[in-house]
Write an enzyme that holds these catalytic residues in place. Structure first.
Site, PDB file in Angstrom:
ATOM      1  N   GLY A 214       0.827  -1.199   0.000  1.00  0.00           N
ATOM      2  CA  GLY A 214       0.000   0.000   0.000  1.00  0.00           C
ATOM      3  C   GLY A 214       0.858   1.244   0.000  1.00  0.00           C
ATOM      4  N   PRO A 215       0.226   2.385  -0.261  1.00  0.00           N
ATOM      5  CA  PRO A 215       0.978   3.637  -0.301  1.00  0.00           C
ATOM      6  C   PRO A 215       1.597   3.948   1.054  1.00  0.00           C
ATOM      7  CG  PRO A 215      -1.334   3.968  -0.933  1.00  0.00           C
ATOM      8  CD  PRO A 215      -1.208   2.579  -0.451  1.00  0.00           C
ATOM      9  N   PRO A 216       2.570   4.827   1.086  1.00  0.00           N
ATOM     10  CA  PRO A 216       3.217   5.184   2.345  1.00  0.00           C
ATOM     11  C   PRO A 216       2.223   5.827   3.306  1.00  0.00           C
ATOM     12  CG  PRO A 216       4.364   6.178   0.462  1.00  0.00           C
ATOM     13  CD  PRO A 216       3.134   5.547  -0.057  1.00  0.00           C
ATOM     14  N   GLY A 217       2.399   5.559   4.558  1.00  0.00           N
ATOM     15  CA  GLY A 217       1.606   6.240   5.580  1.00  0.00           C
ATOM     16  C   GLY A 217       0.219   5.692   5.794  1.00  0.00           C
ATOM     17  N   THR A 218      -0.080   4.532   5.215  1.00  0.00           N
ATOM     18  CA  THR A 218      -1.427   4.000   5.386  1.00  0.00           C
ATOM     19  C   THR A 218      -1.538   3.069   6.588  1.00  0.00           C
ATOM     20  OG1 THR A 218      -0.816   2.377   3.730  1.00  0.00           O
ATOM     21  CG2 THR A 218      -2.209   4.189   3.022  1.00  0.00           C
ATOM     22  N   LYS A 220       0.885   0.358   7.484  1.00  0.00           N
ATOM     23  CA  LYS A 220       1.403  -1.006   7.377  1.00  0.00           C
ATOM     24  C   LYS A 220       2.277  -1.345   8.585  1.00  0.00           C
ATOM     25  CE  LYS A 220       3.251  -0.043   3.413  1.00  0.00           C
ATOM     26  NZ  LYS A 220       2.737   1.328   3.327  1.00  0.00           N
ATOM     27  N   HIS A 438      -5.135  35.901 -11.362  1.00  0.00           N
ATOM     28  CA  HIS A 438      -4.760  34.520 -11.668  1.00  0.00           C
ATOM     29  C   HIS A 438      -5.623  33.545 -10.861  1.00  0.00           C
ATOM     30  CE1 HIS A 438      -1.511  31.393 -12.468  1.00  0.00           C
ATOM     31  NE2 HIS A 438      -2.153  30.857 -11.440  1.00  0.00           N
ATOM     32  N   GLU A 439      -5.719  33.780  -9.563  1.00  0.00           N
ATOM     33  CA  GLU A 439      -6.468  32.847  -8.708  1.00  0.00           C
ATOM     34  C   GLU A 439      -7.960  32.886  -9.017  1.00  0.00           C
ATOM     35  OE1 GLU A 439      -5.026  30.599  -7.118  1.00  0.00           O
ATOM     36  OE2 GLU A 439      -3.010  31.448  -7.252  1.00  0.00           O
ATOM     37  N   ASP A 515       1.297  25.364 -12.870  1.00  0.00           N
ATOM     38  CA  ASP A 515       0.015  24.966 -13.464  1.00  0.00           C
ATOM     39  C   ASP A 515       0.242  24.323 -14.829  1.00  0.00           C
ATOM     40  OD1 ASP A 515      -1.236  26.197 -11.333  1.00  0.00           O
ATOM     41  OD2 ASP A 515      -1.506  28.095 -12.394  1.00  0.00           O
TER      42      ASP A 515
HETATM   43  P1  ADP Z   1       3.374   2.852   6.594  1.00  0.00           P
HETATM   44  O1  ADP Z   1       4.215   1.853   7.292  1.00  0.00           O
HETATM   45  O2  ADP Z   1       2.201   2.250   5.879  1.00  0.00           O
HETATM   46  O3  ADP Z   1       4.128   3.765   5.692  1.00  0.00           O
HETATM   47  P2  ADP Z   1       2.885   3.737   9.250  1.00  0.00           P
HETATM   48  O4  ADP Z   1       2.281   2.515   9.790  1.00  0.00           O
HETATM   49  O5  ADP Z   1       4.307   3.976   9.595  1.00  0.00           O
HETATM   50  O6  ADP Z   1       2.709   3.808   7.682  1.00  0.00           O
HETATM   51  O7  ADP Z   1       1.991   4.974   9.698  1.00  0.00           O
HETATM   52  C1  ADP Z   1       2.538   6.116  10.283  1.00  0.00           C
HETATM   53  C2  ADP Z   1       1.622   6.685  11.335  1.00  0.00           C
HETATM   54  O8  ADP Z   1       0.400   7.124  10.793  1.00  0.00           O
HETATM   55  C3  ADP Z   1       1.229   5.676  12.390  1.00  0.00           C
HETATM   56  O9  ADP Z   1       2.159   5.641  13.409  1.00  0.00           O
HETATM   57  C4  ADP Z   1      -0.119   6.193  12.864  1.00  0.00           C
HETATM   58  O10 ADP Z   1       0.044   7.183  13.850  1.00  0.00           O
HETATM   59  C5  ADP Z   1      -0.688   6.827  11.646  1.00  0.00           C
HETATM   60  N1  ADP Z   1      -1.583   5.898  10.958  1.00  0.00           N
HETATM   61  C6  ADP Z   1      -1.383   5.395   9.716  1.00  0.00           C
HETATM   62  N2  ADP Z   1      -2.394   4.592   9.359  1.00  0.00           N
HETATM   63  C7  ADP Z   1      -3.245   4.561  10.389  1.00  0.00           C
HETATM   64  C8  ADP Z   1      -4.494   3.889  10.620  1.00  0.00           C
HETATM   65  N3  ADP Z   1      -5.033   3.091   9.707  1.00  0.00           N
HETATM   66  N4  ADP Z   1      -5.111   4.077  11.802  1.00  0.00           N
HETATM   67  C9  ADP Z   1      -4.565   4.878  12.726  1.00  0.00           C
HETATM   68  N5  ADP Z   1      -3.406   5.536  12.573  1.00  0.00           N
HETATM   69  C10 ADP Z   1      -2.738   5.399  11.417  1.00  0.00           C
HETATM   70 ZN    ZN Z   2      -2.184  28.885 -10.733  1.00  0.00          ZN
END
Ligand code: ADP
Ligand code: ZN
Ligand code: MG
Length: 644
Positions: A214-218, A220, A438-439, A515
């Protein structure tokens, strides 16, 4: 209490440290004794200035002297009032090497000699031979033990996996929200480890390897920690990059060691984070040769180890990656990481759940509605949402509020989307006017385009790295597809800023470069990736290589130069027509553009109902619906050049 142990350093290093440490103390004591003893037991002597010593010699008072290179001891014969002759001993320090001294002493008939070899010196002599190597080893041992690996040469092959016991990560399944499918799958695995018999009596085999993609920050890594927290079994955690070493073969030894430990402690879970660092496809063109060799060996070892134990021994390997497409196909065949769990960006309901998790310990004001915040944050991953809640709380603290209010969340969202406000960046009058028109140009066109959501806010307050102004458009719902007319609309909206500049000032600024970049990229993808061009048809000209990481451009397939030319022409045509329609819309709404921009210049920010009222007045040019349908405008219509 968290008990996080780094098992590889448990046994070895303390011994070395004690050995080195006690030796050091012993040596220090010896050295100290060597100096202290003579001063305690030797006579205590009066120190005299060197000049006094010389004058005493010349006065004939001195009868004996022992001349050392940095110390002179001498005796003076005095007669006590009782008539007894006694010798008094004094001490002095020579100023420098006084070459006249022997001559003076001889002239005054002083008996003199060099000092005998030091009596206590044997300890010193011994130490001078023995101490340096011992001190060296002591320091070496100390440094090594601090480094955490013991002497490097002895433990290079040890795995660096950390073992977590139940609850020690402090994360539970409750802390993971919005990715329910992934969670359910993993809960089953935890259940298997806890009640293996329930599954084995049925003849079921639990997968050996599970891959979280999955994408970063989800979430895992978070999920893996939650498993560690929930499972009542040992949990080994290691990152893929920790296997890759400078020396070929070290990573493979680490893998071997890790699995040896895991098998001893089964049932247990082994978690390998960022698997792509080690599992990159072996066939692929690699960087420099040495690095590849090491990775291949490590990967081979991992494959071997995964085949080397039965499915039901109770060792389960979970890995995470955001680049599944680069993984070696061998990793994904049945019996290895054959089960993939997609951990995707959360939908609206998921986002609300995640916000709830992170807002648990935050004081929220009455007016905060996490549901609305979830609506406003499409595309945010769990990590972004965690960050958002924290930003909002920080803003509330900065404003000395008792609780976090909705406005804090709104400002935090803007910060995350557009960057920090930069009021310090002062624009001159012309620049400010340019930015305002512009905006407003973006806003008017954005408001008329399908599927792009409401225009929420226009601002001419500089933000972030490059933005001098910005327009925020919020989708009303999560979208998973873009229909072709929406892509056209998006391109036209992106060109709206520049078009406004052209219409109002008759010349353009550099402010539209971002843009234009985005519009062109989108037009190119329209042709090469989505196959939406009539001329080129549904043929893919790009090789998709990144499923989950955005911002990477894909390489083109091998195409003839003729096709390349056609693509270029097609991209240009799409952009040109979108530009044309943007100009046409703004021409049709010249007064609205003027009015809104003037108000924006005055107020700096336009938003909410007021803004919506303005934008609802926009006229729709007749050719718009035709263009949205076909992507073409009537080419007999004049383009900008003649408009000016
Ligand atoms: P990944 O490993 O997918 O890149 P992380 O597990 O390191 O992402 O997520 C980073 C932080 O984001 C976690 O420590 C948490 O605080 C928050 N976070 C991410 N996904 C969730 C989720 N599904 N529920 C709650 N917190 C989340
Ligand atoms: Zn613009
Ligand atoms: Mg991670």
């Amino acid at each position: 209490m968290p008990v996080e142990t780094n098992n590889s350093k448990q046994m070895k290093t303390p011994k070395i440290r004690q050995f080195g440490g006690s030796l050091l103390i012993f040596l220090t004591l010896l050295l100290a004794l060597n100096f202290i003893l003579p001063t305690f037991f030797g006579p205590s002597l009066t120190q005299v200035p060197y000049s006094d010593f010389i004058s005493q010699v010349q006065a004939g008072k001195v009868n004996k002297a022992i001349i050392g290179s940095d110390l002179i001891e001498y005796a003076i014969k005095t007669t006590t009032p009782q008539g007894q002759e006694v010798e008094q001993i004094f001490r002095t320090t020579p100023v420098a090497i006084d070459l006249d001294l022997p001559k003076i002493l001889r002239e005054n008939k002083v008996e003199f000699a060099a000092p005998p070899p030091a009596k206590n010196g044997w300890i010193g002599t011994l130490l001078s031979w023995v101490a340096p190597p011992l001190i060296f080893f002591g320091i070496w041992g100390f440094l090594m033990s601090r480094q955490g690996g013991g002497p490097a040469a002895l433990t290079v092959g040890k795995s660096k996996a950390r073992i977590y016991s139940e609850g020690s990560t402090g994360v539970k399944f409750l802390d993971v929200a919005g990715i329910d499918e992934a969670k359910a799958e993993l809960e089953e695995i935890v259940d298997f480890l806890k009640n293996a018999s329930k599954y084995t009596t049925l003849g079921a085999k639990i997968p050996k390897g599970v891959l979280l993609v999955g994408p970063p920050g989800t979430g895992k890594t978070l999920l893996a920690k939650a498993i560690a927290g929930e499972a009542g079994v040992p949990f080994f955690s290691i990152s893929g990059s920790e296997f890759i070493e400078l020396f070929v073969g070290v990573g493979a030894a680490r893998v071997r060691d890790l699995f040896e430990q895991a098998k001893q402690q089964a049932p247990c879970i082994v978690f390998i984070d960022e698997l792509d660092a080690l599992g990159k496809s072996r066939g692929g063109a690699g960087g420099f040769v040495g690095g590849n060799d090491e990775r291949e060996q490590t990967l081979n070892q991992l494959l071997t180890e995964m085949d080397g134990f039965d499915a039901n021994t109770g060792v389960i390997i979970i890995a995470a990656t955001n680049r599944p497409e680069v993984l070696d196909p061998a990793l994904r065949r049945p019996g290895r990481f054959d089960r993939q769990i997609v951990v995707d960006r959360p939908d609206k309901i998921g986002r609300e759940a995640i916000l709830n998790v992170h807002a648990r310990n935050v004081k929220l004001a009455e007016d905060v509605n996490l549901g609305i915040i979830a609506t406003k944050t499409p595309g945010f991953a769990g990590a972004d949402l965690a960050n958002l809640v924290n930003e909002a709380a920080l803003l509330a603290a900065r404003n000395n509020r008792q609780s976090v209010i909705m406005a804090d969340f709104n400002e935090a969202i803007e910060r995350l989307i557009a960057g920090l406000e930069k009021r310090s960046r002062v624009l001159n009058e012309l620049e400010k006017k340019t930015v305002a028109y512009h905006e407003v140009g973006h806003a008017i066109i954005g408001a008329l385009m399908p599927g792009s959501g409401k225009v929420e806010k226009i601002s001419v307050v500089p933000r972030g790295i490059g933005a001098l102004g910005y327009t925020i458009q919020m989708p009303e719902e999560d979208r998973f597809l873009m229909i072709e007319d929406e892509i056209r609309g998006r391109i036209a909206t992106l060109l709206g800023g520049r078009s406004a500049e052209e219409i109002v000032f008759g010349k353009v600024s550099t402010g539209a470069s971002d843009d234009i970049q985005k519009a062109t990229d989108l037009a190119e993808r329209y042709v090469t990736l989505y196959g939406m061009s009539d001329k080129l048809g549904p043929v893919a000209f790009e090789k998709v290589q990144q499923q989950f990481l955005e911002g990477y451009s894909n390489p083109r397939r091998a195409i003839s130069s003729q096709v390349a030319t056609e693509i270029d022409l097609e991209v240009k045509e799409i952009v040109d027509h979108a530009h044309h329609i943007a100009l046409s819309i703004l021409q049709n709404n010249r007064n609205l553009l003027e009015e809104t921009a003037q108000l924006l210049l005055q107020k700096e920010i336009l938003e909410g109902a007021e803004l919506r009222e303005f934008l609802s007045k926009a006229n729709v040019p007749t050719e718009l619906s035709q263009w949205l349908k076909t992507g073409k405008v009537d080419s007999s219509q004049p383009l900008l050049q003649s408009l000016l």
